[in-house]
Design a protein around this motif. Structure first.
Motif, PDB file in Angstrom:
ATOM      1  N   LEU A 153      35.102  38.276  38.226  1.00 35.69           N
ATOM      2  CA  LEU A 153      36.408  38.258  38.882  1.00 35.69           C
ATOM      3  C   LEU A 153      37.313  39.323  38.268  1.00 35.69           C
ATOM      4  O   LEU A 153      37.999  40.068  38.997  1.00 35.69           O
ATOM      5  CB  LEU A 153      37.025  36.869  38.728  1.00 35.69           C
ATOM      6  CG  LEU A 153      38.266  36.585  39.570  1.00 35.69           C
ATOM      7  CD1 LEU A 153      37.879  36.405  41.039  1.00 35.69           C
ATOM      8  CD2 LEU A 153      38.995  35.342  39.063  1.00 35.69           C
ATOM      9  N   GLN A 199      42.939  32.697  42.228  1.00 36.46           N
ATOM     10  CA  GLN A 199      42.016  31.726  41.637  1.00 36.46           C
ATOM     11  C   GLN A 199      42.283  30.340  42.203  1.00 36.46           C
ATOM     12  O   GLN A 199      43.432  29.902  42.270  1.00 36.46           O
ATOM     13  CB  GLN A 199      42.170  31.717  40.109  1.00 36.46           C
ATOM     14  CG  GLN A 199      41.937  33.079  39.473  1.00 36.46           C
ATOM     15  CD  GLN A 199      42.282  33.114  37.997  1.00 36.46           C
ATOM     16  OE1 GLN A 199      42.344  32.091  37.328  1.00 36.46           O
ATOM     17  NE2 GLN A 199      42.502  34.322  37.465  1.00 36.46           N
ATOM     18  N   GLY A 249      38.511  33.855  43.414  1.00 31.50           N
ATOM     19  CA  GLY A 249      37.543  33.112  42.630  1.00 31.50           C
ATOM     20  C   GLY A 249      37.721  31.622  42.848  1.00 31.50           C
ATOM     21  O   GLY A 249      38.854  31.123  42.854  1.00 31.50           O
TER      22      GLY A 249
END
Length: 377
Positions: free
Chosen positions: A20, A167, A32
């Motif tokens: 990532l 994320q 991610g």
């Protein structure tokens, strides 16, 4: 409409978090996803420490990769201001013709590594807290040491976020699909689409990459922290990381980092599990006995009864070497799987290779020996 990205990374442990970060540094609009909140204790990237070494008995072709990883971990330290890699030296002890000693010496000879053999009498003088047997060989790799696992994952996630990566934690991937138009990922919270997908799912690769036909196996591995007598703590605190090859397997341990215990474990073996979500995380006497019987007697002042433990998983490939490649049927999908209990140290370099494969379709790094071509898939 599903949220759209240039690339999606599934699994944000050691390899996924590094991937990532690598993609985000390239300016890729990347997402991610992890089913937990990394760093966490449910997969393979936890337990405080991992050995990092250059003289690699598993396969000499790993040496250029881990050499690059050493430099990249230092770069991540500079980028994030965290201490991640500690050089302690690594002491390897076992039969001269065993895999540990013989393989390490062959790798050292092929790549001109600074490995020294320590004469039998000198080992007791230099390492009085360790006990050696007369017929064993002992070698020492001065530049080896350990990585702080959870700090490494946090550092990569921090770097990824600083470069714009998105994320998603606590989100379970249900499935993914690929077509000429790109990829689609379905989770328990929503759908996402992207031009590319990278799967770094650890033990959950047995589900997310089941279409490969590669027979991955997941092993339950127990890590133990044993109390150290006060009289031996200074020696263990200042001593090297160590590995002993015994008749019962390959065992390893670390210096005393908390002032009270040493982390010990059996690298080889392990109970197979079919479901990573249902792995037994309790400690049993059968988990303790191999270390207590084979390794603890070689460590002065170490209590055979552990003070604490944790359980992690090794995801084994059929030949115990990594799989780093593009999906044979979906070129938009790249994967890292089957790291077989020795992949964490390579995380930044494998992330670089995965980024190359995903964005350019090839990598100049020496990873051909890790391709899917060695299996009939």
């Amino acid at each position: 409409m599903p949220a759209t990205f240039d690339c999606i990374v599934l699994g944000l442990g050691g390899i996924g978090s590094a991937t990532l970060a690598a993609l985000a540094r390239r300016g890729v609009r990347v997402l991610g996803i992890d089913r937990f909140s990394p760093p966490h204790e449910y997969g393979s990237s936890h337990g405080e420490t991992r050995v990092i070494r250059r003289a690699y008995p598993e396969h000499p072709d790993y040496v250029p990769l881990v050499d690059r990883a050493f430099r990249q971990w230092r770069e991540l330290e500079s980028e994030t201001g965290r201490e991640l890699l500690t050089r302690t030296g690594l002491l390897l002890t076992g039969p001269r013709d065993g895999d540990t000693i013989d393989g390490s010496l062959r790798a050292a000879a092929q790549h001109q590594l600074d490995i020294v053999e320590i004469p039998r009498g000198e080992t007791r003088e230099r390492f009085p807290h360790l006990r050696f047997e007369g017929d064993e060989a002992t070698i020492y790799e001065q530049d080896a040491g350990f990585l702080r696992v959870e700090d490494c994952v946090e550092a990569n996630l921090e770097a990824a976020a600083a470069h714009g990566a998105e994320q998603k934690f606590g989100e379970t991937v249900l499935n993914w699909s690929a077509s000429e138009a790109g990829v689609r990922v379905n989770t328990d919270r929503g759908d996402y689409s992207a031009g590319r997908l990278i799967v770094t799912a650890g033990a959950w690769a047995t589900r997310l990459l089941s279409d490969l036909g590669v027979p991955f196996t997941v092993r339950r591995k127990v890590l133990l922290w044993h109390p150290v007598d006060e009289s031996a703590r200074d020696a263990f605190a200042s001593g090297p990381t160590y590995m002993f090859e015994r008749a019962g397997g390959v065992f390893y341990g670390f210096p005393c980092l908390d002032g009270a215990t040493v982390k010990l474990a059996l690298h080889t073996g392990g109970e197979e599990t079919t479901d990573p979500d249902q792995i037994d995380r309790q400690l049993h006497q059968s988990d303790v006995e191999p270390v207590a019987n084979a390794l603890v007697p070689r460590l002065a002042g170490v209590d055979p009864a552990p003070a604490r433990h944790t359980v992690c998983m090794y995801t084994m490939s059929p030949d115990h070497n990594f799989i780093i490649d593009r999906h044979p049927r979906f070129p938009s999908v790249t994967l890292a799987a089957g790291l077989s209990g020795h992949g964490f140290k390579f995380a930044p370099t494998l992330a670089e290779a995965l980024t190359h494969l995903s964005l350019e379709g090839r990598s100049d790094l020496p990873i051909n020996f890790l391709s899917l071509a060695r299996f009939a898939v």
